[in-house]
Scaffold this motif. Sequence first.
Motif, PDB file in Angstrom:
ATOM      1  N   GLU A 269       0.822  -1.207   0.000  1.00 47.47           N
ATOM      2  CA  GLU A 269       0.000   0.000   0.000  1.00 47.47           C
ATOM      3  C   GLU A 269       0.863   1.267   0.000  1.00 47.47           C
ATOM      4  O   GLU A 269       0.523   2.257  -0.622  1.00 47.47           O
ATOM      5  CB  GLU A 269      -0.882   0.026   1.262  1.00 47.47           C
ATOM      6  N   PHE A 270       1.997   1.215   0.738  1.00 49.59           N
ATOM      7  CA  PHE A 270       2.727   2.470   0.961  1.00 49.59           C
ATOM      8  C   PHE A 270       3.640   2.846  -0.215  1.00 49.59           C
ATOM      9  O   PHE A 270       4.163   3.943  -0.263  1.00 49.59           O
ATOM     10  CB  PHE A 270       3.542   2.402   2.269  1.00 49.59           C
ATOM     11  N   TRP A 271       3.848   1.920  -1.151  1.00 49.59           N
ATOM     12  CA  TRP A 271       4.711   2.268  -2.294  1.00 49.59           C
ATOM     13  C   TRP A 271       4.051   1.701  -3.542  1.00 49.59           C
ATOM     14  O   TRP A 271       4.429   0.673  -4.068  1.00 49.59           O
ATOM     15  CB  TRP A 271       6.118   1.690  -2.114  1.00 49.59           C
ATOM     16  N   ARG A 272       3.017   2.385  -3.971  1.00 48.71           N
ATOM     17  CA  ARG A 272       2.228   1.840  -5.066  1.00 48.71           C
ATOM     18  C   ARG A 272       2.930   2.018  -6.404  1.00 48.71           C
ATOM     19  O   ARG A 272       3.645   2.987  -6.614  1.00 48.71           O
ATOM     20  CB  ARG A 272       0.886   2.549  -5.129  1.00 48.71           C
ATOM     21  N   ILE A 273       2.655   1.083  -7.306  1.00 46.06           N
ATOM     22  CA  ILE A 273       3.111   1.235  -8.690  1.00 46.06           C
ATOM     23  C   ILE A 273       1.875   1.653  -9.484  1.00 46.06           C
ATOM     24  O   ILE A 273       0.860   0.951  -9.492  1.00 46.06           O
ATOM     25  CB  ILE A 273       3.702  -0.085  -9.237  1.00 46.06           C
ATOM     26  N   TYR A 274       1.972   2.817 -10.110  1.00 45.41           N
ATOM     27  CA  TYR A 274       0.828   3.371 -10.848  1.00 45.41           C
ATOM     28  C   TYR A 274       0.980   3.051 -12.333  1.00 45.41           C
ATOM     29  O   TYR A 274       2.091   2.934 -12.843  1.00 45.41           O
ATOM     30  CB  TYR A 274       0.775   4.896 -10.657  1.00 45.41           C
ATOM     31  N   THR A 275      -0.147   2.961 -13.027  1.00 44.61           N
ATOM     32  CA  THR A 275      -0.105   2.716 -14.465  1.00 44.61           C
ATOM     33  C   THR A 275      -1.370   3.258 -15.105  1.00 44.61           C
ATOM     34  O   THR A 275      -2.344   3.551 -14.415  1.00 44.61           O
ATOM     35  CB  THR A 275       0.039   1.205 -14.771  1.00 44.61           C
ATOM     36  N   LYS A 276      -1.327   3.368 -16.435  1.00 40.35           N
ATOM     37  CA  LYS A 276      -2.547   3.756 -17.158  1.00 40.35           C
ATOM     38  C   LYS A 276      -3.343   2.468 -17.374  1.00 40.35           C
ATOM     39  O   LYS A 276      -2.846   1.528 -17.982  1.00 40.35           O
ATOM     40  CB  LYS A 276      -2.142   4.350 -18.503  1.00 40.35           C
ATOM     41  N   SER A 277      -4.554   2.425 -16.838  1.00 44.50           N
ATOM     42  CA  SER A 277      -5.360   1.200 -16.959  1.00 44.50           C
ATOM     43  C   SER A 277      -6.546   1.430 -17.866  1.00 44.50           C
ATOM     44  O   SER A 277      -7.215   2.452 -17.764  1.00 44.50           O
ATOM     45  CB  SER A 277      -5.876   0.781 -15.590  1.00 44.50           C
ATOM     46  N   ASP A 278      -6.817   0.446 -18.723  1.00 42.70           N
ATOM     47  CA  ASP A 278      -8.032   0.512 -19.520  1.00 42.70           C
ATOM     48  C   ASP A 278      -9.201   0.091 -18.639  1.00 42.70           C
ATOM     49  O   ASP A 278      -9.025  -0.639 -17.668  1.00 42.70           O
ATOM     50  CB  ASP A 278      -7.931  -0.451 -20.713  1.00 42.70           C
ATOM     51  N   VAL A 279     -10.391   0.550 -19.010  1.00 43.55           N
ATOM     52  CA  VAL A 279     -11.578   0.140 -18.243  1.00 43.55           C
ATOM     53  C   VAL A 279     -12.032  -1.194 -18.827  1.00 43.55           C
ATOM     54  O   VAL A 279     -12.487  -1.272 -19.963  1.00 43.55           O
ATOM     55  CB  VAL A 279     -12.689   1.202 -18.357  1.00 43.55           C
ATOM     56  N   LEU A 280     -11.841  -2.256 -18.040  1.00 46.42           N
ATOM     57  CA  LEU A 280     -12.131  -3.598 -18.537  1.00 46.42           C
ATOM     58  C   LEU A 280     -13.050  -4.321 -17.563  1.00 46.42           C
ATOM     59  O   LEU A 280     -13.052  -4.039 -16.371  1.00 46.42           O
ATOM     60  CB  LEU A 280     -10.825  -4.393 -18.646  1.00 46.42           C
ATOM     61  N   PRO A 281     -13.808  -5.299 -18.075  1.00 47.68           N
ATOM     62  CA  PRO A 281     -14.632  -6.092 -17.153  1.00 47.68           C
ATOM     63  C   PRO A 281     -13.734  -6.966 -16.281  1.00 47.68           C
ATOM     64  O   PRO A 281     -12.546  -7.125 -16.574  1.00 47.68           O
ATOM     65  CB  PRO A 281     -15.478  -6.948 -18.106  1.00 47.68           C
ATOM     66  N   PRO A 282     -14.280  -7.583 -15.214  1.00 43.50           N
ATOM     67  CA  PRO A 282     -13.439  -8.448 -14.390  1.00 43.50           C
ATOM     68  C   PRO A 282     -13.015  -9.707 -15.147  1.00 43.50           C
ATOM     69  O   PRO A 282     -13.577 -10.039 -16.188  1.00 43.50           O
ATOM     70  CB  PRO A 282     -14.340  -8.800 -13.198  1.00 43.50           C
ATOM     71  N   GLN A 283     -12.027 -10.411 -14.606  1.00 44.36           N
ATOM     72  CA  GLN A 283     -11.593 -11.677 -15.218  1.00 44.36           C
ATOM     73  C   GLN A 283     -12.677 -12.739 -15.012  1.00 44.36           C
ATOM     74  O   GLN A 283     -13.493 -12.627 -14.101  1.00 44.36           O
ATOM     75  CB  GLN A 283     -10.294 -12.127 -14.548  1.00 44.36           C
ATOM     76  N   TYR A 284     -12.650 -13.766 -15.855  1.00 42.30           N
ATOM     77  CA  TYR A 284     -13.614 -14.856 -15.703  1.00 42.30           C
ATOM     78  C   TYR A 284     -12.841 -16.172 -15.688  1.00 42.30           C
ATOM     79  O   TYR A 284     -12.063 -16.448 -16.603  1.00 42.30           O
ATOM     80  CB  TYR A 284     -14.629 -14.862 -16.849  1.00 42.30           C
ATOM     81  N   ILE A 285     -13.048 -16.962 -14.631  1.00 44.61           N
ATOM     82  CA  ILE A 285     -12.397 -18.266 -14.537  1.00 44.61           C
ATOM     83  C   ILE A 285     -13.513 -19.304 -14.625  1.00 44.61           C
ATOM     84  O   ILE A 285     -14.371 -19.388 -13.732  1.00 44.61           O
ATOM     85  CB  ILE A 285     -11.640 -18.424 -13.178  1.00 44.61           C
ATOM     86  N   ALA A 286     -13.526 -20.089 -15.709  1.00 44.10           N
ATOM     87  CA  ALA A 286     -14.634 -21.037 -15.924  1.00 44.10           C
ATOM     88  C   ALA A 286     -14.578 -22.195 -14.917  1.00 44.10           C
ATOM     89  O   ALA A 286     -13.504 -22.516 -14.404  1.00 44.10           O
ATOM     90  CB  ALA A 286     -14.546 -21.579 -17.353  1.00 44.10           C
ATOM     91  N   PRO A 287     -15.752 -22.813 -14.635  1.00 42.75           N
ATOM     92  CA  PRO A 287     -15.793 -23.878 -13.622  1.00 42.75           C
ATOM     93  C   PRO A 287     -14.874 -25.053 -13.932  1.00 42.75           C
ATOM     94  O   PRO A 287     -14.301 -25.657 -13.041  1.00 42.75           O
ATOM     95  CB  PRO A 287     -17.268 -24.318 -13.609  1.00 42.75           C
TER      96      PRO A 287
END
Length: 422
Positions: A269-287
């Motif tokens: 938390e105290f030393w974050r790595i910042y980046t430009k993030s695209d707005v994406l849906p969450p990941q999906y892990i199939a059953p």
Amino acid sequence: MIKKEMIAMLLAGGQGSRLGVLTSKLAKPAVAFGGKYKIIDFPLSNCINSGVDTVGVLTQYRPLRLNQHIGIGMPWDLDRNIGGVTVLPPYEKSENSQWYTGTANAIYQNIEYIDYYNPEYVLILSGDHIYKMDYENMLDYHKTSKADITLATYQVPMEEASRFGVVITDESGCIQEFEEKPEKPRSNKASMGIYIFNWKLLKESLTVMKDQPSCDFGKHIIPYCHEKGSKICAYEYKGYWKDVGTLGSYWEANMELIDIIPEFNLYEEFWRIYTKSDVLPPQYIAPESSVTKSIIGEGTEVYGDVSSSVIGSGVSIGKGAVVKNSIIMNGATIGDGAVIDKAIIAEGVVIGANAELGVGEEAPNEFAPHIYSFGLVTIGENSVIPEGVKIGKNVAIFGETTLDEYPDGLLKSGSSIIKVGE
């Protein structure tokens, strides 16, 4: 008049030729790392976390994607009215125009930019290292030791020291001698390519040495300052630092992120790595899928088995596919039933169904054995691998390949298919 105590100059113009096909259309600092970051995010995040709010980024080789990534610096809180981040490509001047020919030459061509902020100190950084470092601590050390120049050093194993510029110091940390990539090193204190200069001295040295061909800090500026009696000190850095300049070190640094207790922690938390993030849906892990000891990016869909891998965002891993010990970058598609072991797969690659990557025994790469080694399969961005083919180790592929380019459906270890102009 503007006055900044210290500004940073981040050298991000390198091609990174030792990363082979990963950098054929991309500057090395723009290469993906750790699933969601770019290599340049690390020095940029270090700057803002260290309170350095003015950063000049010197670009040259294929800068488009790097420029798009940095934008106005918002993700790093570097969108400032005074200071912030500025991208500095080479530009045409009235008397003569030239590309940046060396690290110091790139800074020399931007003296005007630095002068605008009238800093006491200038911090020189490299755009291709993975580390977290508080530059403020280094500046404090620079001031306390009353140095003209401070170099950050890192103890490397003696057998690797010949890859670096190494320094020999006295007991007070002052540098007595330099050896640039020595065959038989007498010290394992490697220069990290991170320097703090008193601006007056740097400006004067750059001006004196301006006609040196490919003027470089390690080869020209620092030896010149040393000869004229400047006080040069070594700041010993003890944290994690990795030069990801080779495919092996790049793969290793990614794999270290998924260790049970990672040596380099992206989650602090105290030393974050910042980046430009695209707005994406969450990941999906199939059953029916399984994921173990891996990083999986946003928007990625997993229908197969993934273990010990770093997967970027927007990746699709088909049914029955097996991915292990690999790095798969954003937007890649892994077909149903494909098996991938110890590969680096760049953005937008399509791997056909039932293809197998990383089969058989190792053999040295016939095209560039010094680049394509470590038993890896390296596939450049937007390449296409046909269905059902088998690919050996120490192999490089770049471009849209077809079945007839794989004799009997196999590309044996040590081979390459590199289509120039794609």
